[in-house]
Design a protein around this motif. Sequence first.
Motif, PDB file in Angstrom:
ATOM      1  N   PRO A 243       0.538  -1.099   0.175  1.00 46.62           N
ATOM      2  CA  PRO A 243      -0.180   0.005  -0.241  1.00 46.62           C
ATOM      3  C   PRO A 243       1.227   1.192   0.085  1.00 46.62           C
ATOM      4  O   PRO A 243       0.109   2.233  -0.323  1.00 46.62           O
ATOM      5  CB  PRO A 243      -0.769   0.163   1.375  1.00 46.62           C
ATOM      6  CG  PRO A 243      -0.468  -1.643   1.458  1.00 46.62           C
ATOM      7  CD  PRO A 243       0.447  -2.554   1.039  1.00 46.62           C
TER       8      PRO A 243
ATOM      9  N   GLY B 133      -7.384   3.005  -0.196  1.00 45.11           N
ATOM     10  CA  GLY B 133      -7.591   2.614   1.097  1.00 45.11           C
ATOM     11  C   GLY B 133      -8.536   3.299   1.608  1.00 45.11           C
ATOM     12  O   GLY B 133      -8.160   4.948   1.549  1.00 45.11           O
TER      13      GLY B 133
ATOM     14  N   GLU C 139     -12.604  -1.026   2.402  1.00 40.44           N
ATOM     15  CA  GLU C 139     -11.131  -1.131   1.449  1.00 40.44           C
ATOM     16  C   GLU C 139     -10.217  -0.530   3.017  1.00 40.44           C
ATOM     17  O   GLU C 139      -8.832   0.367   2.465  1.00 40.44           O
ATOM     18  CB  GLU C 139     -10.660   0.197   0.882  1.00 40.44           C
ATOM     19  CG  GLU C 139     -11.716   0.223  -0.133  1.00 40.44           C
ATOM     20  CD  GLU C 139     -11.624  -1.087  -1.242  1.00 40.44           C
ATOM     21  OE1 GLU C 139     -10.202  -0.410  -1.329  1.00 40.44           O
ATOM     22  OE2 GLU C 139     -12.715  -0.765  -2.610  1.00 40.44           O
TER      23      GLU C 139
ATOM     24  N   THR D 219      -7.295  -1.857   5.193  1.00 36.66           N
ATOM     25  CA  THR D 219      -5.595  -2.786   4.965  1.00 36.66           C
ATOM     26  C   THR D 219      -6.328  -3.387   6.435  1.00 36.66           C
ATOM     27  O   THR D 219      -6.326  -2.418   7.425  1.00 36.66           O
ATOM     28  CB  THR D 219      -4.982  -3.290   4.272  1.00 36.66           C
ATOM     29  OG1 THR D 219      -4.027  -2.130   5.152  1.00 36.66           O
ATOM     30  CG2 THR D 219      -5.361  -2.399   2.909  1.00 36.66           C
TER      31      THR D 219
ATOM     32  N   GLU E  94      -3.763  -1.269   8.378  1.00 42.84           N
ATOM     33  CA  GLU E  94      -3.443  -0.446   9.040  1.00 42.84           C
ATOM     34  C   GLU E  94      -4.904  -0.560   9.932  1.00 42.84           C
ATOM     35  O   GLU E  94      -5.166   0.104  10.836  1.00 42.84           O
ATOM     36  CB  GLU E  94      -4.725  -0.165   7.697  1.00 42.84           C
ATOM     37  CG  GLU E  94      -3.534   0.618   6.580  1.00 42.84           C
ATOM     38  CD  GLU E  94      -4.437   1.265   4.874  1.00 42.84           C
ATOM     39  OE1 GLU E  94      -3.577   1.898   4.165  1.00 42.84           O
ATOM     40  OE2 GLU E  94      -5.762   0.323   5.216  1.00 42.84           O
TER      41      GLU E  94
ATOM     42  N   ASP F 267      -1.980  -7.279   3.189  1.00 41.58           N
ATOM     43  CA  ASP F 267      -2.227  -5.949   2.792  1.00 41.58           C
ATOM     44  C   ASP F 267      -3.818  -5.955   2.510  1.00 41.58           C
ATOM     45  O   ASP F 267      -4.004  -5.400   1.444  1.00 41.58           O
ATOM     46  CB  ASP F 267      -1.309  -5.851   1.637  1.00 41.58           C
ATOM     47  CG  ASP F 267      -0.334  -4.886   2.376  1.00 41.58           C
ATOM     48  OD1 ASP F 267      -0.628  -5.091   3.589  1.00 41.58           O
ATOM     49  OD2 ASP F 267       1.118  -5.687   1.565  1.00 41.58           O
ATOM     50  N   ARG F 268      -4.937  -7.063   2.718  1.00 43.83           N
ATOM     51  CA  ARG F 268      -6.418  -7.612   2.572  1.00 43.83           C
ATOM     52  C   ARG F 268      -6.874  -6.505   3.356  1.00 43.83           C
ATOM     53  O   ARG F 268      -6.856  -5.859   4.131  1.00 43.83           O
ATOM     54  CB  ARG F 268      -6.453  -8.910   2.385  1.00 43.83           C
ATOM     55  CG  ARG F 268      -5.621  -9.882   1.869  1.00 43.83           C
ATOM     56  CD  ARG F 268      -7.493  -9.513   0.463  1.00 43.83           C
ATOM     57  NE  ARG F 268      -8.081 -10.500   0.509  1.00 43.83           N
ATOM     58  CZ  ARG F 268      -8.426 -12.149   0.748  1.00 43.83           C
ATOM     59  NH1 ARG F 268      -7.323 -13.173   1.062  1.00 43.83           N
ATOM     60  NH2 ARG F 268      -9.544 -12.124   1.184  1.00 43.83           N
ATOM     61  N   PRO F 269      -7.649  -5.744   2.104  1.00 48.65           N
ATOM     62  CA  PRO F 269      -9.011  -4.612   3.138  1.00 48.65           C
ATOM     63  C   PRO F 269      -9.811  -5.540   3.692  1.00 48.65           C
ATOM     64  O   PRO F 269      -9.674  -7.381   3.802  1.00 48.65           O
ATOM     65  CB  PRO F 269      -9.565  -4.711   1.489  1.00 48.65           C
ATOM     66  CG  PRO F 269      -8.922  -4.658   0.819  1.00 48.65           C
ATOM     67  CD  PRO F 269      -8.276  -5.398   0.745  1.00 48.65           C
TER      68      PRO F 269
END
Lengths: 361, 273, 328
Positions: free
Chosen positions: A17, A293, B100, B102, B105, B143-145
């Motif tokens: 990302p 995102g 969205e 991840t 995050e 890194d996958r939503p």
Amino acid sequence: MTAVAAGLVRRKPAASPNLRYRWSVAVLAVLLVALMLLYVMVGPVLFAPDLVIKALAGQPEEPLHRIAVREVRLPRALMAALAGAMLSSSGAFLQSVLRNPLAAPATVGITQGAVLGAVLALVLTFGSEGALNDLNTLVPLAAMAGGLAAGGLVYGLSYRRAGSDPLRLILTGVVVAAALSAATSFLVLLSGSHTDSIIRWLVGSLSTRTWDHLRFLVPVAVLAVPLAVATIPVGNVLQLGDATAVNLGLRAELARAGVLTTAVVLAAGAVSVVGGIAFLGMMGPHLARTLVGSDLRRLVVCSALVGAIILVAADLMARTFSLDWIPLLSIETESGSRIPVGAFTALVGAPFFVYLLRART
Amino acid sequence: MTGTEPTVGHPSIWVDRVAAGYRGHEVSRRLSLSIERGSRTALVGPNGSGKSTILKTLARLIKPLSGSVYLNGKDIGRLPTREVARRMAILPQVHEVPPELTVLELVSQGRFPHVGALRMLRHTDDEAVQEAIRLTRLEHLMDRPVDTLSGGEHQRAWMALALAQQTDLLLLDEPTTFLDVGHQLDLLGLVSRLNRDHRVTVVMVLHDLNHAARFADRMIAVLEGDVVADGPPTEVLTPGLLRECFGVEASVMEDPQTGAPMCIPHTTIPSDR
Amino acid sequence: MIVLSCLSVGVVLCSLAWGTPTLSVGKVVGALFGSAGVEDSHRFIVRDLRLPRVIGGALAGGMLGASGAVMQDTLRNPLAGPELIGVSAGASLAVATIVAFRLPFPGVALPIAALAAGLITGTLILSLVSLKTNPMHMLLVGAALTALINALVIAAITLAPNFGGVSIIYRFLVGSLSDVQWDEIRLAAPWAIGLPLVILLAGRPLNILKLGDEVAEGLGVGVRRTRAVLFAASVLLVAPVVAIAGPIGFIALVSPHIVRRLLRTSDARVVLPVAAVTGAVLVLAADTAARLALHPHEVAVGLWTALLGAPTLLVLMQRGILRRRPSA
Ligand SMILES: Nc1ncnc2c1ncn2[C@@H]1O[C@H](COP(=O)(O)OP(=O)(O)OP(=O)(O)O)[C@@H](O)[C@H]1O
Ligand SMILES: [Mg+2]
């Protein structure tokens, strides 16, 4: 066998990302600069890039070029970029704090409040000299106040003993928006023959914008930056729900009020100089989200860039279609475009919006 | 785990005559409870009995209608909420995620109470996040939503968020829902290890009584907001309690491997309730 | 019921009597029924200026009220109303385009165009949001669509070769009865037949639809078809109103709620007719206020309905018309 399985499971490693973010920002920034250059080139008189650069550098071949570029087109381009960025990032904040990807300044009444303020100021100053020339600074001030007041009103009306909540904020916002735009139409009645300039406010327009307007917008933008920086991490936590926010040590209600304030300041500021541009606040963050995102740190930056690009492009189109392509070399035609840019953002926004909703379901 | 020096002598959490519930709907009338430092407590009880409500009250997600909850001897309602967040993490039963976002995050947000609003993540924060992701075995999904994950992966991502908070008190509301049997054992094993190695105090709501008996050293049975049994699993997990609390006939025996009590429900009792 | 009928007679008389000049009730009745001793000018004012407007207002209000009641139950959304989900705006865009550009359509084409555009917008929004998601979703999408269409209406009006000024904006953005004369009534009258038909026929299926899709299917109602037909009917009621008076807001939205609250029932067979009468009363009252409030200016009726309707709706929302909804 295991190798095959591993291959199936691991798939192609997705770009990290972070990398994606850097690329997106770079590409968007280049695109924005290119568009702004194009914006300055195109007009009743077409300038080649080298002429533009000369004029910008203060060495025009003809004084007329300098005026066209530096006094007319450049401020308008900067204004479009800045206002677009502010509206769109405001949308990003709203969508996260209201936990709804359809939230935007224009759906929860902020835009309508600012427009009402502007129109009120216009109507009240009609009698006076020069009221209608758009340099009347009272108008952006009133618009700003109107936007802030609308934000406060929506928040106040949805506040209960246990605090506010996103669902109630949105529902209240939609209804307040309807009431405010009715009030604005009410004022149109009193506008007599000056409907034209009011319509520009309703739909949003960049015509006749000059450095003076930019001088109003820049301080607001500068004020909004620390607000945004402070509320981005907070908004990030808040979008995970109130329970998680409290768990992570945030006072959810205070945090929500803070993030909303940022969003309201950004949107009210933008609307106070360009009027009620539709769809940008919803479209910008959406496009940005597909790129980088939902992490607000990235989303806000990217939304701002996307918003700037959209508004510059839309205003370029609005101007181009209004030129009538008559080779008049007068600068006067530069100042007014008959099609308000808001009509263009709406036209572009509509199919996009439809596509977006379909893609989500 | 982090630099919170234990206040010696106080239980980790002390609930003093608390009425817990929602405005207009009192769930628990007069609850008193004390959770010892380093213990593993399981809350069990039928649906709607008030387990989540009690847990949320402990975690100051809902205010007690009356009475107080003390964290390390201090009234939790008066502590700065961020300080509480550095000592206690809760995994709620239901979650919201924006589209969205991840996994990485999401989990990074667990550092919020340590980092503060204005500072950037530091190296140690990064390590805590990576560690949490590793412990929940989510490396390949980083890194996958989150909204594209399966139910179990989703649950583990939220667990990782709580772990990244690095607190010495963990409150878990049904941490094993959506997990397959392997991941259930994995997660409960992880919780036990955190408890053993780092003296993390754990309070969890569990529906699987056998898991509760095996992974907790104390079971609290809740019925209609009241504690009806409280003690080591061997004392709490009895046919009598199963009848009273869940309305099932069951036999209880000893798990030959772990020595924990284990129940096999046979039939429901036609209830007159 | 009795209160309501007294109210409606009162409102009708008031709107006929008040204005410049204000006439006595006796004179109004005299002018209406052609008794001797009434000045010609008064007769003209009452019969040819005020009467068509009153009839138009009553028709518009009635159709809007019924339309809102049908739409809310069909979509099972207490905030569904043609003005919030974009149907009115869509219809208005079609009419505005025809009128502003003087497109060569005969007058009868106006309601048809409005109907077509309303149906298109309605279908669009229904295809965009699923009925099972939360009610807010439809509202937001509708608000966005309305904003968009309004921008297009403004664009159409300003781009038209002969810009008609404030009154035309009023008519197509907020709704106004000031253009309604006998010609317009003749235009809308055939469509008004839809009103009693809907009131008579829609009540039962609506009551069943309200129970939920599964139950309705179980009771032998083809849910998809019924819903489509009823939704089309609600648009059909709105279209002629928009054609002659523009997108008058908040009547369709608020009338059914007022009725449900006052009569403490949500039985569609009761709500439908009473909501229609309530709508008519509200529009007439608002229009009379619109004519008188800022005399000699005339404030478009749609403004009053919006300015008064929006706070009413907020109050209703505070009282929890949304409480039993699934949360977000
Ligand atoms: N937000 C709320 N407002 C009002 N009442 C609530 C709320 N949340 C839960 N309740 C009620 O409080 C009671 C206890 O609920 P709680 O969520 O604590 O049950 P639980 O033991 O966790 O059940 P489960 O096993 O199903 O998770 C229930 O009767 C429930 O209906
Ligand atoms: Mg629970």
